[in-house]
Design a protein around this motif. Structure first.
Motif, PDB file in Angstrom:
ATOM      1  N   ASN A  70     -48.614  49.848  43.550  1.00  0.00           N
ATOM      2  CA  ASN A  70     -50.009  50.240  43.301  1.00  0.00           C
ATOM      3  C   ASN A  70     -50.890  49.770  44.149  1.00  0.00           C
ATOM      4  O   ASN A  70     -51.870  50.252  44.727  1.00  0.00           O
ATOM      5  N   TYR A  71     -50.794  48.191  44.173  1.00  0.00           N
ATOM      6  CA  TYR A  71     -51.914  47.339  45.023  1.00  0.00           C
ATOM      7  C   TYR A  71     -51.549  47.575  46.468  1.00  0.00           C
ATOM      8  O   TYR A  71     -52.614  47.676  47.206  1.00  0.00           O
ATOM      9  N   THR A  72     -50.439  47.947  46.676  1.00  0.00           N
ATOM     10  CA  THR A  72     -50.034  48.508  48.315  1.00  0.00           C
ATOM     11  C   THR A  72     -50.838  49.756  48.687  1.00  0.00           C
ATOM     12  O   THR A  72     -51.473  49.513  49.849  1.00  0.00           O
ATOM     13  N   ILE A  73     -50.941  50.553  47.883  1.00  0.00           N
ATOM     14  CA  ILE A  73     -51.520  51.751  47.940  1.00  0.00           C
ATOM     15  C   ILE A  73     -53.204  51.349  48.133  1.00  0.00           C
ATOM     16  O   ILE A  73     -53.938  51.917  48.980  1.00  0.00           O
ATOM     17  N   TYR A  74     -53.697  50.706  47.240  1.00  0.00           N
ATOM     18  CA  TYR A  74     -55.104  50.299  47.253  1.00  0.00           C
ATOM     19  C   TYR A  74     -55.506  49.458  48.507  1.00  0.00           C
ATOM     20  O   TYR A  74     -56.635  49.788  48.720  1.00  0.00           O
ATOM     21  N   LEU A  75     -54.695  48.511  48.888  1.00  0.00           N
ATOM     22  CA  LEU A  75     -54.985  47.836  49.961  1.00  0.00           C
ATOM     23  C   LEU A  75     -54.897  48.652  51.121  1.00  0.00           C
ATOM     24  O   LEU A  75     -55.695  48.420  52.130  1.00  0.00           O
ATOM     25  N   SER A  76     -53.831  49.660  51.383  1.00  0.00           N
ATOM     26  CA  SER A  76     -53.825  50.556  52.448  1.00  0.00           C
ATOM     27  C   SER A  76     -55.249  51.231  52.563  1.00  0.00           C
ATOM     28  O   SER A  76     -55.667  51.522  53.433  1.00  0.00           O
ATOM     29  N   ASP A  77     -55.536  51.902  51.349  1.00  0.00           N
ATOM     30  CA  ASP A  77     -56.804  52.733  51.225  1.00  0.00           C
ATOM     31  C   ASP A  77     -58.037  51.875  51.856  1.00  0.00           C
ATOM     32  O   ASP A  77     -58.837  52.253  52.699  1.00  0.00           O
ATOM     33  N   ALA A  78     -58.144  50.478  51.460  1.00  0.00           N
ATOM     34  CA  ALA A  78     -59.172  49.871  51.988  1.00  0.00           C
ATOM     35  C   ALA A  78     -59.305  49.514  53.423  1.00  0.00           C
ATOM     36  O   ALA A  78     -60.175  49.697  54.096  1.00  0.00           O
ATOM     37  N   ILE A  79     -57.984  49.157  54.038  1.00  0.00           N
ATOM     38  CA  ILE A  79     -57.810  49.006  55.335  1.00  0.00           C
ATOM     39  C   ILE A  79     -57.982  50.432  56.405  1.00  0.00           C
ATOM     40  O   ILE A  79     -58.834  50.648  57.320  1.00  0.00           O
ATOM     41  N   ASN A  80     -57.554  51.575  55.773  1.00  0.00           N
ATOM     42  CA  ASN A  80     -58.022  52.830  56.238  1.00  0.00           C
ATOM     43  C   ASN A  80     -59.289  53.049  56.389  1.00  0.00           C
ATOM     44  O   ASN A  80     -59.643  53.513  57.418  1.00  0.00           O
ATOM     45  N   GLY A  81     -60.104  52.719  55.376  1.00  0.00           N
ATOM     46  CA  GLY A  81     -61.492  53.188  55.327  1.00  0.00           C
ATOM     47  C   GLY A  81     -62.244  51.955  56.289  1.00  0.00           C
ATOM     48  O   GLY A  81     -63.063  52.465  56.938  1.00  0.00           O
TER      49      GLY A  81
END
Length: 354
Positions: A70-81
């Motif tokens: 779940n954190y990997t998804i959250y982190l990826s979203d932040a980076i994509n943003g």
């Protein structure tokens, strides 16, 4: 392919839990490395993730694996943003530290969440991550990792001191880089500030109104960790087992706790930097904004205290993890045995290709 210029994103999440530091950096090599931070920002943690990350050391391995996903998804979203916001079309890699869940190098174990292959799939970028595991397998502490960046990018300073969740330092001694964690800082100060409704003690104002409790100060300074030779590193588990029990036993007002902890921090830092009177001490990390702590350090020590630009204060670790990633892409040394205690210098980290 070895190049002379790299465009990367450096990502760092530290123990103080102030958020995810993301920086877009250009590195150039021409006999030596230079850098430019093009854009940088901190993505604050949601209340959910703040609580989740605060409690990682109490989770079993099965729970951590689920949190990791779940954190990997959250982190990826932040980076994509970040990528979308700054219209970054061409990147060599995302270079990410992840977030430390467990760190027990004495047991041959360290675990950073957010370093799954999924991060490359979700960001559609090459990713260099998981920098600590290999070092621990080689008998090292897996920390600190930033000192090679100090050596390469900030060699003009005698000491590079970072004041984050923990104070850590690096310097040259006997023709090699030495580095270690000194003591906890914000991980303790913020913990007690929250008990009276503040996320942190802004500028050290609360601590400045308190009184030092000498008994507690002496007990903190007497902890066995401070007598150990380096390499050595600290984690939240150590604070939970050794520091909080001492402080809580005294049942002091928060302002007196904070004042005593500040004194403890400057005594421990001075015990290291006093070996070189008048030497330059380059200080970064969120603790720099605790002006009471910095002023006490200036009063206490005989060294030249140097505070860099806000950009370097805030994003030095993201910057250096960007560099570690670039060195890994080049298969060059990015982890120093003289710092971590590993069997030999090595090029650490895992590369996931998009």
């Amino acid at each position: 392919m070895i190049k002379s210029s790299y465009s990367v994103i450096g990502v760092m999440s530290g123990t103080s839990l102030d958020g995810i530091d993301i920086a877009h950096i250009t590195f150039k090599f021409n006999g030596g490395w230079t850098f430019k931070i093009n854009n940088a920002e901190t993505v604050s943690y949601t209340d959910f993730w703040y609580k989740e990350l605060s409690n990682l050391v109490n989770q079993d391995l099965a729970s951590l694996v689920n949190i990791d996903t779940n954190y990997t998804i959250y982190l990826s979203d932040a980076i994509n943003g970040f990528i979308k916001k700054h219209q970054l079309n061409t990147l060599d890699a995302i270079c990410s530290h992840g977030h430390t869940a467990l760190h027990q190098p004495d047991k041959g174990f360290t675990y950073q969440i957010g370093n799954l292959k999924q991060i490359a799939e979700l960001t559609k970028q090459n990713v260099v991550c998981d920098f600590r595991v290999q070092d621990v397998k080689l008998g090292g502490q897996g920390a600190p990792l930033v000192p090679i960046g100090d050596q390469i990018l900030f060699s003009e300073y005698d000491f590079c001191l970072n004041l984050g969740g923990f104070a850590n330092i690096s310097f040259e001694k006997d023709y090699s880089r030495k580095a270690f964690d000194i003591c906890p800082v914000n991980i303790v100060l913020n913990h007690y500030s929250k008990k009276i409704g503040f996320d942190y003690d802004a500028y050290g104002n609360i601590a400045s109104e308190g009184q030092v409790n000498l008994s507690m100060l002496n007990e903190l300074n007497g902890l066995k960790f401070y007598q150990l030779n380096f390499p050595k590193s600290l984690g939240l588990e150590w604070v939970n087992s050794n520091v909080f029990p001492i402080i809580d036993r005294y049942q002091l007002e928060v302002k007196n706790i904070l004042r005593t902890v500040v004194e403890h921090v400057i005594i421990q830092i001075n015990s290291v930097i006093k070996e070189k009177p008048n030497a330059s001490v380059f200080i970064t990390g969120g603790g720099v904004y605790n002006t009471f702590l910095i002023d006490r350090l200036k009063d206490f020590c005989q060294n030249e205290i140097i505070i860099p630009s806000e950009e370097i204060i805030e994003y030095k670790e993201a910057l250096i993890f960007g560099l570690l990633g670039v060195l890994k892409l080049r298969n060059e040394i990015n982890c120093l045995a003289s710092v971590t205690g590993a069997k030999h210098n090595h090029s650490s980290g895992v590369i996931f290709y998009k």
